[in-house]
Scaffold this motif. Structure first.
Motif, PDB file in Angstrom:
ATOM      1  N   PHE A 162       0.650  -1.245   0.123  1.00  0.00           N
ATOM      2  CA  PHE A 162      -0.095  -0.208   0.021  1.00  0.00           C
ATOM      3  C   PHE A 162       0.797   1.053   0.072  1.00  0.00           C
ATOM      4  N   GLY A 163       2.022   1.206  -0.051  1.00  0.00           N
ATOM      5  CA  GLY A 163       2.893   2.482  -0.166  1.00  0.00           C
ATOM      6  C   GLY A 163       3.260   2.859   1.135  1.00  0.00           C
ATOM      7  N   PHE A 164       3.078   2.303   2.096  1.00  0.00           N
ATOM      8  CA  PHE A 164       3.488   2.786   3.597  1.00  0.00           C
ATOM      9  C   PHE A 164       5.032   2.577   3.793  1.00  0.00           C
ATOM     10  N   PRO A 165       5.821   3.425   4.462  1.00  0.00           N
ATOM     11  CA  PRO A 165       7.156   3.127   4.697  1.00  0.00           C
ATOM     12  C   PRO A 165       7.350   2.073   5.907  1.00  0.00           C
ATOM     13  N   ALA A 166       8.393   1.523   5.711  1.00  0.00           N
ATOM     14  CA  ALA A 166       8.722   0.058   6.685  1.00  0.00           C
ATOM     15  C   ALA A 166       8.534   0.252   8.174  1.00  0.00           C
ATOM     16  N   GLU A 167       8.675   1.705   8.740  1.00  0.00           N
ATOM     17  CA  GLU A 167       8.631   2.023  10.088  1.00  0.00           C
ATOM     18  C   GLU A 167       7.192   1.967  10.608  1.00  0.00           C
ATOM     19  N   VAL A 168       6.391   2.162   9.608  1.00  0.00           N
ATOM     20  CA  VAL A 168       4.951   2.069  10.159  1.00  0.00           C
ATOM     21  C   VAL A 168       4.357   1.169  10.996  1.00  0.00           C
ATOM     22  N   SER A 169       3.471   1.133  11.814  1.00  0.00           N
ATOM     23  CA  SER A 169       3.009   0.039  12.855  1.00  0.00           C
ATOM     24  C   SER A 169       1.753  -0.473  12.223  1.00  0.00           C
ATOM     25  N   GLY A 170       1.461  -1.629  12.543  1.00  0.00           N
ATOM     26  CA  GLY A 170       0.092  -2.209  12.014  1.00  0.00           C
ATOM     27  C   GLY A 170       0.008  -3.518  13.017  1.00  0.00           C
ATOM     28  N   THR A 171      -1.349  -3.949  13.041  1.00  0.00           N
ATOM     29  CA  THR A 171      -1.557  -5.114  13.530  1.00  0.00           C
ATOM     30  C   THR A 171      -2.938  -5.815  12.643  1.00  0.00           C
ATOM     31  N   LEU A 172      -2.904  -7.279  12.851  1.00  0.00           N
ATOM     32  CA  LEU A 172      -3.917  -7.883  12.211  1.00  0.00           C
ATOM     33  C   LEU A 172      -5.146  -7.766  13.103  1.00  0.00           C
ATOM     34  N   THR A 173      -6.213  -7.568  12.862  1.00  0.00           N
ATOM     35  CA  THR A 173      -7.683  -7.672  13.542  1.00  0.00           C
ATOM     36  C   THR A 173      -8.556  -8.637  13.179  1.00  0.00           C
ATOM     37  N   SER A 174      -9.815  -8.770  13.928  1.00  0.00           N
ATOM     38  CA  SER A 174     -10.933  -9.488  13.251  1.00  0.00           C
ATOM     39  C   SER A 174     -11.529  -8.976  12.152  1.00  0.00           C
ATOM     40  N   GLY A 175     -11.393  -7.809  11.608  1.00  0.00           N
ATOM     41  CA  GLY A 175     -12.000  -7.563  10.750  1.00  0.00           C
ATOM     42  C   GLY A 175     -11.937  -5.859  10.623  1.00  0.00           C
ATOM     43  N   GLY A 176     -12.504  -5.057   9.675  1.00  0.00           N
ATOM     44  CA  GLY A 176     -12.517  -3.816   9.348  1.00  0.00           C
ATOM     45  C   GLY A 176     -13.387  -3.236  10.525  1.00  0.00           C
ATOM     46  N   SER A 177     -14.102  -3.575  11.266  1.00  0.00           N
ATOM     47  CA  SER A 177     -14.870  -2.930  12.267  1.00  0.00           C
ATOM     48  C   SER A 177     -13.835  -2.647  13.574  1.00  0.00           C
ATOM     49  N   VAL A 178     -13.024  -3.514  13.812  1.00  0.00           N
ATOM     50  CA  VAL A 178     -12.031  -3.378  14.896  1.00  0.00           C
ATOM     51  C   VAL A 178     -11.144  -2.589  14.422  1.00  0.00           C
ATOM     52  N   ALA A 179     -10.497  -2.739  13.191  1.00  0.00           N
ATOM     53  CA  ALA A 179      -9.377  -1.934  12.412  1.00  0.00           C
ATOM     54  C   ALA A 179      -9.932  -0.518  12.525  1.00  0.00           C
ATOM     55  N   ASN A 180     -11.116  -0.057  12.307  1.00  0.00           N
ATOM     56  CA  ASN A 180     -11.726   1.313  12.582  1.00  0.00           C
ATOM     57  C   ASN A 180     -11.596   1.637  13.931  1.00  0.00           C
ATOM     58  N   LEU A 181     -12.059   0.612  14.816  1.00  0.00           N
ATOM     59  CA  LEU A 181     -11.964   1.288  16.094  1.00  0.00           C
ATOM     60  C   LEU A 181     -10.618   1.537  16.596  1.00  0.00           C
ATOM     61  N   VAL A 182      -9.375   0.577  16.326  1.00  0.00           N
ATOM     62  CA  VAL A 182      -8.070   0.760  16.593  1.00  0.00           C
ATOM     63  C   VAL A 182      -7.649   2.018  16.091  1.00  0.00           C
ATOM     64  N   GLY A 183      -7.912   2.416  14.998  1.00  0.00           N
ATOM     65  CA  GLY A 183      -7.364   3.638  14.084  1.00  0.00           C
ATOM     66  C   GLY A 183      -7.863   4.730  14.762  1.00  0.00           C
ATOM     67  N   LEU A 184      -9.354   4.472  15.252  1.00  0.00           N
ATOM     68  CA  LEU A 184     -10.046   6.011  15.625  1.00  0.00           C
ATOM     69  C   LEU A 184      -9.466   6.168  17.123  1.00  0.00           C
ATOM     70  N   THR A 185      -9.103   4.912  17.788  1.00  0.00           N
ATOM     71  CA  THR A 185      -8.862   5.051  19.226  1.00  0.00           C
ATOM     72  C   THR A 185      -7.467   5.880  19.116  1.00  0.00           C
ATOM     73  N   CYS A 186      -6.625   5.489  18.392  1.00  0.00           N
ATOM     74  CA  CYS A 186      -5.067   6.420  18.336  1.00  0.00           C
ATOM     75  C   CYS A 186      -5.645   7.836  17.954  1.00  0.00           C
ATOM     76  N   ALA A 187      -6.506   8.042  17.009  1.00  0.00           N
ATOM     77  CA  ALA A 187      -6.632   9.333  16.628  1.00  0.00           C
ATOM     78  C   ALA A 187      -7.174  10.353  17.784  1.00  0.00           C
ATOM     79  N   ARG A 188      -8.047   9.805  18.400  1.00  0.00           N
ATOM     80  CA  ARG A 188      -8.666  10.679  19.596  1.00  0.00           C
ATOM     81  C   ARG A 188      -7.560  10.719  20.724  1.00  0.00           C
ATOM     82  N   ASP A 189      -6.929   9.672  20.790  1.00  0.00           N
ATOM     83  CA  ASP A 189      -5.853   9.807  21.913  1.00  0.00           C
ATOM     84  C   ASP A 189      -4.553  10.914  21.681  1.00  0.00           C
TER      85      ASP A 189
END
Ligand SMILES: *Cc1c(COP(=O)(O)O)cnc(C)c1O
Length: 500
Positions: free
Chosen positions: A143-170
């Motif tokens: 997807f063209g992201f640099p190697a130092e980017v973080s990430g994790t597998l999730t059960s699906g998109g709903s949890v992926a959205n939740l994880v992303g937006l948790t970081c955004a909020r914090d």
């Protein structure tokens, strides 16, 4: 240094375990089951995509709690009789409902292999943790992201959205939400997303304690993309009113029409407004794998967080999703704990530092990465990208058939792999048209010929297909179009006769 295990006796008469008494018989059963599952994929085209569940089966699946076991053979026979014939339908070449993927033969075996290992992935010094990391790293690159980017597998998109937006909020609240909680400082935390954004984003905002009000629905243009002027106006008004905007959510493929927001414009906007850009690419992110489609999702690689699914347009069996978080420290900040019993050690099983529980909700985690890793190794990204291209060409082919039909009408531009349409021979008022289209959808599904799904567009009942299916062929869309026209005509005639 390894230690030879001591010999353990056979279980004595009052000790039990869950292993088979007769391993040979179990082995025969397991081989039979595997053959059955492979047949289920090889010959899926000969089967209806879906069947209604008979009353007798309904009853058989609501029994008393069994106190005595019936044994593996009998339990498997019950599975064959009551479960196997009544699938969701998504393995079938003409399943195009929601954004379901079809699964593949090797990933079916992968589910067995990960079950066989029964790994608790992402926390320990084992191979599954490496495979988990490998899959995330491959996707960053894809997807063209640099190697130092973080990430994790999730059960699906709903949890992926939740994880992303948790970081955004914090990160963007302007005070330490993780420490003090929501509302420690005045000003509603707000998130901006188009009206076409998936319901899981609203769910995430609510679960993050920000409240339904926090999600500011932004208007869309005639292509169902976020209206940038409305976004700007809402942001300015909210800031003037003392609110604390934290994130913009961009869509790379909306569920209704496959629309892709102008992600570059959103990235520019997020930067100048100092907001977090979260992109929901649940199925649409995979467009980046196709040389023909990748420009459509340009700008996605600039997101602060990106949510996507493997179980949609990569045809991985349920469940498997993923989220990438650009800022590694932010990712860990939102999820880190300091539990005494989860120590990271320098040797032994605890010698793994990139622990998954500091990057998401789950502690215990299945080895979901294995099926993704195996499919990618088996097929390579080129072939996976070809499937994406193929599905989007099929969408355009079907859209063309709809456009040439005198009975069907397309109601949105073709977005990536999504076509939204109605049966509409031109002489129906709104209410009758909705009734006919609803009946048409259900009849087509019940016939087992194909599985489209439905939504509402401009307030009207709409049939839609989203093609995330490596088994679909162009001819399938001919069969489908013919069935839609014939069945639609029949329903219209029936309703006419009922009226008179
Ligand atoms: C499917 C979907 C989701 C939710 O993902 P799950 O894997 O079903 O949890 C979110 N956004 C979009 C656009 C989707 O298509």
């Amino acid at each position: 240094m390894s230690i030879l295990p001591p010999r353990v006796p056979e279980p004595s008469c009052d000790e039990v375990d869950l292993d088979p008494k007769d391993w040979d018989a179990f082995r025969a059963l397991a081989h039979r089951a595997l053959d059955q599952m492979i047949d289920g994929q090889q010959f899926v085209r000969d089967q209806p995509a879906w069947r209604p569940i008979p009353k007798s089966v309904e009853a058989a699946l609501r029994t008393e709690r069994p106190m005595k076991g019936q044994g593996a053979e009998a339990a498997y026979e019950d599975f064959l009789e009551w479960v196997w014939p009544y699938p969701t339908g998504n393995r079938h070449p003409r399943f195009w409902g929601w954004a379901g993927g079809a699964g593949t033969p090797l990933t079916l075996v992968a589910e067995m292999l990960s079950g066989g290992l029964n790994a608790m992935t992402g926390h320990f010094n084992d191979a599954s943790s490496r495979v988990d990391r490998q899959v995330v790293d491959w996707m960053k690159d894809a997807f063209g992201f640099p190697a130092e980017v973080s990430g994790t597998l999730t059960s699906g998109g709903s949890v992926a959205n939740l994880v992303g937006l948790t970081c955004a909020r914090d990160q963007m609240a302007g005070y330490d939400v993780a420490e003090h909680g929501i509302g420690a400082e005045p000003g509603l935390l707000t998130v901006y997303a188009s009206r076409e954004t998936h319901s899981s984003v609203m769910k995430a905002v609510r679960m993050l304690g920000m409240g339904r009000e926090a999600l500011r629905w932004i208007a869309v243009d005639e292509q169902f993309r976020i209206d940038l002027r409305d976004l700007r106006d809402r942001l300015a008004a909210d800031r003037a009113a003392g609110m604390r905007p934290v994130a913009i959510v961009g869509n790379a493929g909306t569920i209704n029409t496959g629309a892709v927001d102008d992600l570059n414009a959103l990235a520019d906007h997020a930067r100048s407004e100092r907001l977090w850009l979260h992109v929901d690419g649940a199925f649409g992110a995979m467009a980046a794998l196709s040389p023909e489609l990748k420009d459509a999702v340009s700008g996605m690689e600039r997101a602060d967080s990106l949510a996507f699914d493997f179980h949609k347009w990569m045809n991985i069996p349920y469940e498997a999703g993923c989220v990438l978080i650009r800022d590694r420290a932010a990712h860990v900040h939102s999820f880190a704990t300091d539990a005494n019993y989860l120590q990271i050690l320098t040797r032994g099983t605890g010698a793994w530092s990139e622990v998954a529980h500091e990057r998401g909700l789950q502690l215990s985690r299945a080895f979901k990465a294995l099926k993704v890793w195996l499919l990618i190794k088996e097929q390579g990204f080129e072939t996976l990208g070809r499937i994406v291209t193929q599905n989007s060409r099929q969408a355009r082919y079907f859209a063309d058939r709809v456009d040439r039909s005198r009975k069907l009408r397309r109601v949105a531009p073709v977005g990536l792999n999504v076509v939204a349409f109605r049966y509409d021979p031109g002489n129906l008022d709104g209410e009758r048209s909705d009734a006919i289209n609803l009946e048409l959808l259900m009849r087509i599904q019940e016939s087992g010929l194909a599985i489209p799904s439905s939504t509402k567009l401009h307030g009207r009942f709409t049939i839609r297909i989203c093609i995330c299916n490596h088994r679909s062929r162009l001819e399938d869309f001919d069969v489908f179009t013919d069935a839609l026209e014939e069945t639609g005509d029949r329903i219209a005639t029936e309703l006419e006769q009922e009226k008179s």
